[in-house]
Design a protein around this motif. Structure first.
Motif, PDB file in Angstrom:
ATOM      1  N   THR A  76       0.861  -1.191   0.000  1.00 16.08           N
ATOM      2  CA  THR A  76       0.000   0.000   0.000  1.00 16.08           C
ATOM      3  C   THR A  76       0.891   1.233   0.000  1.00 16.08           C
ATOM      4  OG1 THR A  76      -1.720  -1.158   1.254  1.00 16.08           O
ATOM      5  CG2 THR A  76      -1.795   1.259   1.245  1.00 16.08           C
ATOM      6  N   PHE A  77       0.713   2.110  -0.985  1.00 13.53           N
ATOM      7  CA  PHE A  77       1.512   3.341  -1.014  1.00 13.53           C
ATOM      8  C   PHE A  77       0.590   4.544  -0.791  1.00 13.53           C
ATOM      9  CE2 PHE A  77       0.658   1.707  -5.241  1.00 13.53           C
ATOM     10  CZ  PHE A  77       0.204   2.780  -5.995  1.00 13.53           C
ATOM     11  N   LYS A  78       1.026   5.421   0.133  1.00 14.13           N
ATOM     12  CA  LYS A  78       0.185   6.516   0.615  1.00 14.13           C
ATOM     13  C   LYS A  78       0.823   7.867   0.337  1.00 14.13           C
ATOM     14  CE  LYS A  78      -1.319   3.561   4.456  1.00 14.13           C
ATOM     15  NZ  LYS A  78      -1.407   3.434   5.934  1.00 14.13           N
ATOM     16  N   LEU A  79       0.048   8.899   0.618  1.00 15.41           N
ATOM     17  CA  LEU A  79       0.527  10.274   0.457  1.00 15.41           C
ATOM     18  C   LEU A  79       0.819  10.898   1.814  1.00 15.41           C
ATOM     19  CD1 LEU A  79      -1.998  11.627  -2.210  1.00 15.41           C
ATOM     20  CD2 LEU A  79       0.426  11.140  -2.583  1.00 15.41           C
ATOM     21  N   ALA A  80       1.966  11.577   1.916  1.00 11.08           N
ATOM     22  CA  ALA A  80       2.263  12.346   3.131  1.00 11.08           C
ATOM     23  C   ALA A  80       1.490  13.662   3.113  1.00 11.08           C
ATOM     24  CB  ALA A  80       3.763  12.607   3.232  1.00 11.08           C
ATOM     25  N   ASP A  81       1.336  14.237   1.927  1.00 12.73           N
ATOM     26  CA  ASP A  81       0.599  15.491   1.744  1.00 12.73           C
ATOM     27  C   ASP A  81      -0.330  15.345   0.546  1.00 12.73           C
ATOM     28  OD1 ASP A  81       2.056  17.145   3.786  1.00 12.73           O
ATOM     29  OD2 ASP A  81       3.749  16.700   2.440  1.00 12.73           O
ATOM     30  N   ALA A  82      -1.438  16.071   0.596  1.00 12.74           N
ATOM     31  CA  ALA A  82      -2.420  15.989  -0.486  1.00 12.74           C
ATOM     32  C   ALA A  82      -1.847  16.556  -1.783  1.00 12.74           C
ATOM     33  CB  ALA A  82      -3.683  16.751  -0.098  1.00 12.74           C
ATOM     34  N   VAL A  83      -2.134  15.862  -2.888  1.00 16.66           N
ATOM     35  CA  VAL A  83      -1.766  16.334  -4.225  1.00 16.66           C
ATOM     36  C   VAL A  83      -2.965  16.104  -5.136  1.00 16.66           C
ATOM     37  CG1 VAL A  83       0.682  15.823  -3.894  1.00 16.66           C
ATOM     38  CG2 VAL A  83      -0.821  14.100  -4.928  1.00 16.66           C
ATOM     39  N   ASP A  84      -2.937  16.708  -6.321  1.00 11.47           N
ATOM     40  CA  ASP A  84      -4.054  16.461  -7.239  1.00 11.47           C
ATOM     41  C   ASP A  84      -3.838  15.137  -7.986  1.00 11.47           C
ATOM     42  OD1 ASP A  84      -2.419  16.892  -9.547  1.00 11.47           O
ATOM     43  OD2 ASP A  84      -2.760  19.052  -9.407  1.00 11.47           O
ATOM     44  N   VAL A 115      -3.801  -0.929  -8.155  1.00  9.77           N
ATOM     45  CA  VAL A 115      -5.100  -0.265  -8.155  1.00  9.77           C
ATOM     46  C   VAL A 115      -4.921   1.111  -7.517  1.00  9.77           C
ATOM     47  CG1 VAL A 115      -5.747  -1.384  -5.965  1.00  9.77           C
ATOM     48  CG2 VAL A 115      -7.517  -0.408  -7.413  1.00  9.77           C
ATOM     49  N   LEU A 116      -5.462   2.127  -8.177  1.00 11.59           N
ATOM     50  CA  LEU A 116      -5.387   3.505  -7.689  1.00 11.59           C
ATOM     51  C   LEU A 116      -6.758   3.891  -7.157  1.00 11.59           C
ATOM     52  CD1 LEU A 116      -3.373   5.061 -10.674  1.00 11.59           C
ATOM     53  CD2 LEU A 116      -2.517   3.843  -8.654  1.00 11.59           C
ATOM     54  N   GLU A 117      -6.801   4.414  -5.948  1.00  8.47           N
ATOM     55  CA  GLU A 117      -8.079   4.654  -5.287  1.00  8.47           C
ATOM     56  C   GLU A 117      -8.282   6.125  -4.941  1.00  8.47           C
ATOM     57  OE1 GLU A 117      -8.740   2.082  -2.005  1.00  8.47           O
ATOM     58  OE2 GLU A 117      -8.513   0.264  -3.172  1.00  8.47           O
ATOM     59  N   ASN A 118      -9.579   6.478  -4.888  1.00  5.35           N
ATOM     60  CA  ASN A 118     -10.023   7.821  -4.482  1.00  5.35           C
ATOM     61  C   ASN A 118      -9.523   8.919  -5.421  1.00  5.35           C
ATOM     62  OD1 ASN A 118     -11.258   6.621  -2.269  1.00  5.35           O
ATOM     63  ND2 ASN A 118      -9.522   7.000  -0.915  1.00  5.35           N
ATOM     64  N   LEU A 119      -9.372   8.601  -6.698  1.00  5.34           N
ATOM     65  CA  LEU A 119      -8.927   9.625  -7.648  1.00  5.34           C
ATOM     66  C   LEU A 119     -10.020  10.645  -7.923  1.00  5.34           C
ATOM     67  CD1 LEU A 119      -6.956   7.527 -10.302  1.00  5.34           C
ATOM     68  CD2 LEU A 119      -6.139   8.551  -8.174  1.00  5.34           C
ATOM     69  N   GLY A 123     -12.170  10.811  -0.181  1.00  2.00           N
ATOM     70  CA  GLY A 123     -11.083  10.376   0.679  1.00  2.00           C
ATOM     71  C   GLY A 123      -9.729  10.687   0.063  1.00  2.00           C
ATOM     72  N   ARG A 124      -8.667  10.398   0.814  1.00  2.00           N
ATOM     73  CA  ARG A 124      -7.315  10.691   0.338  1.00  2.00           C
ATOM     74  C   ARG A 124      -6.862   9.649  -0.680  1.00  2.00           C
ATOM     75  NH1 ARG A 124      -2.414  13.056   3.884  1.00  2.00           N
ATOM     76  NH2 ARG A 124      -3.884  14.774   3.705  1.00  2.00           N
TER      77      ARG A 124
END
Length: 276
Positions: A76-84, A115-119, A123-124
């Motif tokens: 699972t790869f996550k974001l530290a900060d929100a990006v578009d 799989v890419l989620e919440n695009l 959610g984030r």
């Protein structure tokens, strides 16, 4: 005239899936057997959506069984900060290139399904990817720190059996969330046809869930895709309802059942896993 039989066997032979069913073209001649058919009430859009969702999950489960095994990695790869979404996709593509280069440097080919989620904004944004295991955990952890540069990664081993593949495919396709929304929308539409007042805002929300929660599945091009074999069985009126495993296999009861096609014809779905 008999029935159809569609058989699929995983690349390593550990799993077999057999579908048996009648259709308008392949029906029993015996009128007593033919009476088993349900009365057809028409196929609604929501019913077809549920069938399509189930087929999507089943296809993905077969792809997992063909290409991944016990001990491969689920990341699972996550974001530290929100990006578009545009930046997220671009960084995902960079991650894949870095991982592919690292695998090739070690003499291996990267195989994956991501799989890419919440695009769409619910959610984030984050992603998941299953990859073939070619190194120890510490080396993979180091690789992922270099490959994914927008946040943390969580890594765990993949179980590899048929239930693991089915659960993972269901999760990646968001079967629970999308399926529930489809069923709730179907109830609301049925109520509307009976003249009952329906919450338009809630109906719109369900439509958005069905559309936005359909995750983007991204498989590598080097995956094995074993195709099922279909043949007509004309020597028998119909198939036996009792599901029996072939020698050396056992029935996966959680995934095997007798049911009906959307056209009302009898249908059997049997999943067998090799013993041991």
């Amino acid at each position: 005239m008999g029935y159809w039989k569609k058989s699929w066997k995983s690349r390593d032979g550990s799993v077999q899936i057999v579908d048996k069913y009648h259709s308008q073209k392949m029906q029993p001649r015996n009128p007593l057997v033919r009476e088993k058919r349900r009365k057809r009430t028409g196929v609604s859009t929501s019913t077809q959506e549920q069938v399509n969702l189930r087929h999507r999950v089943d296809r993905l489960a077969r792809l997992l069984l063909d290409n991944f095994e016990t001990g491969d990695w689920w990341i699972t790869f996550k974001l530290a900060d929100a990006v578009d979404a545009k930046i997220f996709r671009r960084e995902y593509e960079k991650m894949i290139r870095r991982m592919r280069d690292a695998y090739r440097k070690g003499g291996h080919e990267l195989k994956y399904i991501a799989v890419l989620e919440n695009l769409a904004g619910r959610g984030r944004m984050h992603g998941h990817i299953i990859v073939n295991n070619v190194s120890v955990f510490s080396q993979l952890k180091k690789l992922m720190r270099t490959a994914w540069q927008l946040g943390d990664c969580h890594i765990k081993p993949y179980g590899g059996d048929v239930m693991d593949a089915q659960r993972l495919a269901s999760y990646m396709c968001k079967e629970d969330t999308v399926g529930k929304a489809i069923r709730e929308r179907k109830k609301m539409m049925a109520a509307a046809r009976k003249g009952r007042k329906v919450n338009g805002r809630q109906l719109k929300k369900l439509d958005q869930i069905i559309t936005s929660e359909r995750s983007r599945i991204c498989p590598s091009t080097n995956l094995v895709r074993t195709k099922p074999k279909k043949k007509d069985i004309g020597r028998a009126e119909t198939y036996r309802e009792e599901i029996r495993a072939p020698r050396g296999y056992h029935v996966v009861k959680e995934l095997s059942y007798n049911g009906w096609t959307v056209d009302g014809y009898p249908y059997q779905h049997a999943v067998y896993e090799r013993d041991g």
